[in-house]
Design a protein around this motif. Structure first.
Motif, mmCIF file in Angstrom:
data_model
loop_
_atom_site.group_PDB
_atom_site.id
_atom_site.type_symbol
_atom_site.label_atom_id
_atom_site.label_comp_id
_atom_site.label_asym_id
_atom_site.label_seq_id
_atom_site.Cartn_x
_atom_site.Cartn_y
_atom_site.Cartn_z
ATOM 1 N N THR A 116 0.276 28.249 -34.248
ATOM 2 C CA THR A 116 -0.604 29.240 -33.629
ATOM 3 C C THR A 116 -0.648 30.548 -34.413
ATOM 4 O OG1 THR A 116 1.249 29.893 -32.195
ATOM 5 C CG2 THR A 116 -0.333 28.310 -31.299
ATOM 6 N N ALA A 117 0.244 30.714 -35.388
ATOM 7 C CA ALA A 117 0.203 31.921 -36.220
ATOM 8 C C ALA A 117 -0.966 31.886 -37.194
ATOM 9 C CB ALA A 117 1.513 32.079 -36.989
ATOM 10 N N GLY A 118 -1.694 30.763 -37.220
ATOM 11 C CA GLY A 118 -2.871 30.662 -38.082
ATOM 12 C C GLY A 118 -2.526 30.338 -39.515
ATOM 13 N N VAL A 119 -3.285 30.937 -40.432
ATOM 14 C CA VAL A 119 -3.152 30.572 -41.850
ATOM 15 C C VAL A 119 -1.929 31.196 -42.520
ATOM 16 C CG1 VAL A 119 -5.642 30.298 -42.104
ATOM 17 C CG2 VAL A 119 -4.588 32.509 -42.617
ATOM 18 N N LEU A 120 -1.214 32.052 -41.811
ATOM 19 C CA LEU A 120 -0.096 32.768 -42.429
ATOM 20 C C LEU A 120 0.904 31.813 -43.078
ATOM 21 C CD1 LEU A 120 1.152 35.544 -42.930
ATOM 22 C CD2 LEU A 120 2.356 35.315 -40.745
ATOM 23 N N GLY A 121 1.156 30.675 -42.424
ATOM 24 C CA GLY A 121 2.124 29.734 -42.956
ATOM 25 C C GLY A 121 1.693 29.069 -44.244
ATOM 26 N N TRP A 147 12.088 31.874 -46.619
ATOM 27 C CA TRP A 147 10.880 31.324 -45.992
ATOM 28 C C TRP A 147 10.666 29.936 -46.569
ATOM 29 C CZ3 TRP A 147 7.247 30.209 -42.782
ATOM 30 C CH2 TRP A 147 6.020 29.694 -43.194
ATOM 31 N N GLN A 148 10.510 28.947 -45.692
ATOM 32 C CA GLN A 148 10.290 27.574 -46.155
ATOM 33 C C GLN A 148 9.163 26.928 -45.351
ATOM 34 O OE1 GLN A 148 10.256 25.065 -47.811
ATOM 35 N NE2 GLN A 148 11.795 25.264 -49.405
ATOM 36 N N PRO A 149 8.029 26.650 -46.006
ATOM 37 C CA PRO A 149 6.910 26.016 -45.309
ATOM 38 C C PRO A 149 6.925 24.491 -45.354
ATOM 39 C CG PRO A 149 6.194 26.741 -47.461
ATOM 40 C CD PRO A 149 7.636 27.130 -47.335
ATOM 41 N N VAL A 150 7.838 23.891 -46.144
ATOM 42 C CA VAL A 150 7.800 22.439 -46.337
ATOM 43 C C VAL A 150 9.135 21.766 -46.034
ATOM 44 C CG1 VAL A 150 7.344 20.578 -47.980
ATOM 45 C CG2 VAL A 150 6.004 22.693 -48.091
ATOM 46 N N LEU A 151 10.209 22.251 -46.636
ATOM 47 C CA LEU A 151 11.515 21.610 -46.549
ATOM 48 C C LEU A 151 12.510 22.471 -45.782
ATOM 49 C CD1 LEU A 151 11.885 20.496 -50.277
ATOM 50 C CD2 LEU A 151 11.166 19.056 -48.364
ATOM 51 N N VAL A 152 13.545 21.846 -45.270
ATOM 52 C CA VAL A 152 14.671 22.589 -44.726
ATOM 53 C C VAL A 152 15.350 23.306 -45.895
ATOM 54 C CG1 VAL A 152 16.938 22.374 -43.611
ATOM 55 C CG2 VAL A 152 15.003 20.970 -42.824
ATOM 56 N N LEU A 165 11.187 28.970 -40.777
ATOM 57 C CA LEU A 165 10.653 27.658 -41.111
ATOM 58 C C LEU A 165 9.270 27.516 -40.498
ATOM 59 C CD1 LEU A 165 13.814 25.570 -40.085
ATOM 60 C CD2 LEU A 165 13.422 26.814 -42.220
ATOM 61 N N TRP A 166 8.316 27.037 -41.276
ATOM 62 C CA TRP A 166 7.018 26.733 -40.691
ATOM 63 C C TRP A 166 7.187 25.519 -39.784
ATOM 64 C CZ3 TRP A 166 1.947 24.993 -43.576
ATOM 65 C CH2 TRP A 166 0.837 25.356 -42.794
ATOM 66 N N GLU A 167 6.401 25.441 -38.742
ATOM 67 C CA GLU A 167 6.561 24.389 -37.734
ATOM 68 C C GLU A 167 6.580 22.975 -38.311
ATOM 69 O OE1 GLU A 167 4.651 23.043 -33.416
ATOM 70 O OE2 GLU A 167 4.121 24.991 -34.290
ATOM 71 N N PRO A 168 5.773 22.651 -39.343
ATOM 72 C CA PRO A 168 5.838 21.284 -39.887
ATOM 73 C C PRO A 168 7.223 20.886 -40.385
ATOM 74 C CG PRO A 168 3.870 22.387 -40.681
ATOM 75 C CD PRO A 168 4.685 23.428 -39.970
ATOM 76 N N VAL A 169 8.039 21.857 -40.803
ATOM 77 C CA VAL A 169 9.381 21.534 -41.298
ATOM 78 C C VAL A 169 10.189 20.815 -40.225
ATOM 79 C CG1 VAL A 169 11.559 22.492 -42.155
ATOM 80 C CG2 VAL A 169 9.383 23.460 -42.919
ATOM 81 N N GLN A 228 6.009 40.191 -42.247
ATOM 82 C CA GLN A 228 4.876 39.604 -41.527
ATOM 83 C C GLN A 228 5.237 38.240 -40.942
ATOM 84 O OE1 GLN A 228 0.932 39.713 -43.445
ATOM 85 N NE2 GLN A 228 1.794 41.140 -44.953
ATOM 86 N N LEU A 229 5.918 37.426 -41.743
ATOM 87 C CA LEU A 229 6.321 36.099 -41.275
ATOM 88 C C LEU A 229 7.286 36.213 -40.095
ATOM 89 C CD1 LEU A 229 6.873 34.486 -44.788
ATOM 90 C CD2 LEU A 229 5.149 33.746 -43.119
ATOM 91 N N ARG A 230 8.242 37.118 -40.203
ATOM 92 C CA ARG A 230 9.246 37.253 -39.152
ATOM 93 C C ARG A 230 8.626 37.756 -37.847
ATOM 94 N NH1 ARG A 230 14.404 40.573 -40.820
ATOM 95 N NH2 ARG A 230 12.755 42.089 -41.296
#
Length: 288
Positions: A211-216, A116-121, A172-176, A262-264
């Motif tokens: 759209t997944a909200g705060v989960l990311g 799981w990566q919320p920031v970087l590849v 990957l979180w969308e911002p990545v 949950q993330l998946r």
């Protein structure tokens, strides 16, 4: 004794398993010591990974603990045989933190890797240009020679999934993918590389949308590792300001396995994720 006098990832995994089996049959360490005609201190060192038992000792202990499953026994015997094995990454040891070495060792043994990566590849997906750019941009000065070595190591790590022997899933979180932390050219090349790697049968790439909200935002980057035919989580690594931490406690493993599920389940399906990335890539090309 593990190389360097400190526990290796393999010796810790072996010791943890033997301790769990001992406790399950309510053996004291002194009783286990009698089984292998050794001391309680040695059993303690084996269970903490500071000493590596011989294969015959592993067999005797498993017999005493009533562990007859052939696959389990073969796995633990293999850990005993190879706990001191030097990995390819040790050629670069002078440039690597010990916690990073532990992470690479887990990757090298794993049959399932989930990230799981919320920031970087993730490192296993990074292009050389992306890896160099984010390493240069990291806090603190890093000498150019060391940057080159770190990029080389990151490329070498990727052979694990290129060879197809490991199932790899990255969320990957969308911002990545939408908010480049590197130059547009490097980001564009990186997105194209993600799409290409995602075509491999053993690789799954998913994007967690806003759209997944705060989960990311509730969990920092982490990776889970499994070492058997089934993807039961057996180790977790966490990235933090001090480096990488390895978690192996049962409660920690359950918590992160649940978090990953949950993330998946909230992430876009692989096909939808690829469409999103392709759309971003097209827009970047049009703006160029």
């Amino acid at each position: 004794m593990p190389t360097g006098g400190r526990p290796t990832v393999r010796s810790r995994r072996l010791g943890t398993a033997l301790k769990q089996y001992r406790q399950a049959v309510k053996f004291e360490q002194a009783q286990s010591a009698e089984v292998i005609a050794s001391s309680q201190a040695r059993i303690s060192r084996i269970e903490t990974g500071h000493a590596t038992p011989r294969v015959i000792e592993v067999r005797l202990l498993l017999d005493a603990y009533g562990i007859h499953d052939a696959e389990v026994r073969a796995k633990l015997e293999d850990l005993a045989k190879h706990s001191k094995k030097r990995g390819w990454w040790l050629e670069h040891a002078a440039h690597l933190r010990q916690d990073y070495v532990d992470h690479i060792a887990l990757e090298d043994d794993a049959t399932y890797i989930r990230e799981w990566q919320p920031v970087l590849v993730p490192g296993l997906l990074q292009t050389p240009a992306y890896a160099e750019a984010i390493t240069k941009g990291s806090p603190g000065y890093i000498e150019q020679d060391r940057i080159a070595q770190l990029v080389k190591v990151r490329e070498a790590r990727q052979s694990k999934i290129e060879e197809g022997g490991t199932s790899y899933t990255a969320i990957l979180w969308e911002p990545v993918v939408t908010q480049p932390l590197v130059s547009v050219d490097v980001h564009r090349e990186q997105l194209a590389a993600i799409l290409e790697v995602g075509k491999r049968k053993n690789v799954t790439i998913q994007v967690l949308p806003f759209t997944a909200g705060v989960l990311g935002a509730v969990s920092s980057a982490f990776s889970t590792f499994s070492f058997e035919g089934e993807p039961a989580v057996e180790a977790v690594t966490l990235e933090n300001l001090r480096g990488t931490s390895v978690l192996e406690g049962s409660e920690d493993l359950t918590a992160y396995a649940n978090m990953y599920d949950q993330l998946r389940s909230s992430a876009l399906a692989p096909d939808a994720s690829s469409r999103l990335i392709r759309g971003i890539l097209r827009s970047l090309k049009e703006d160029a």
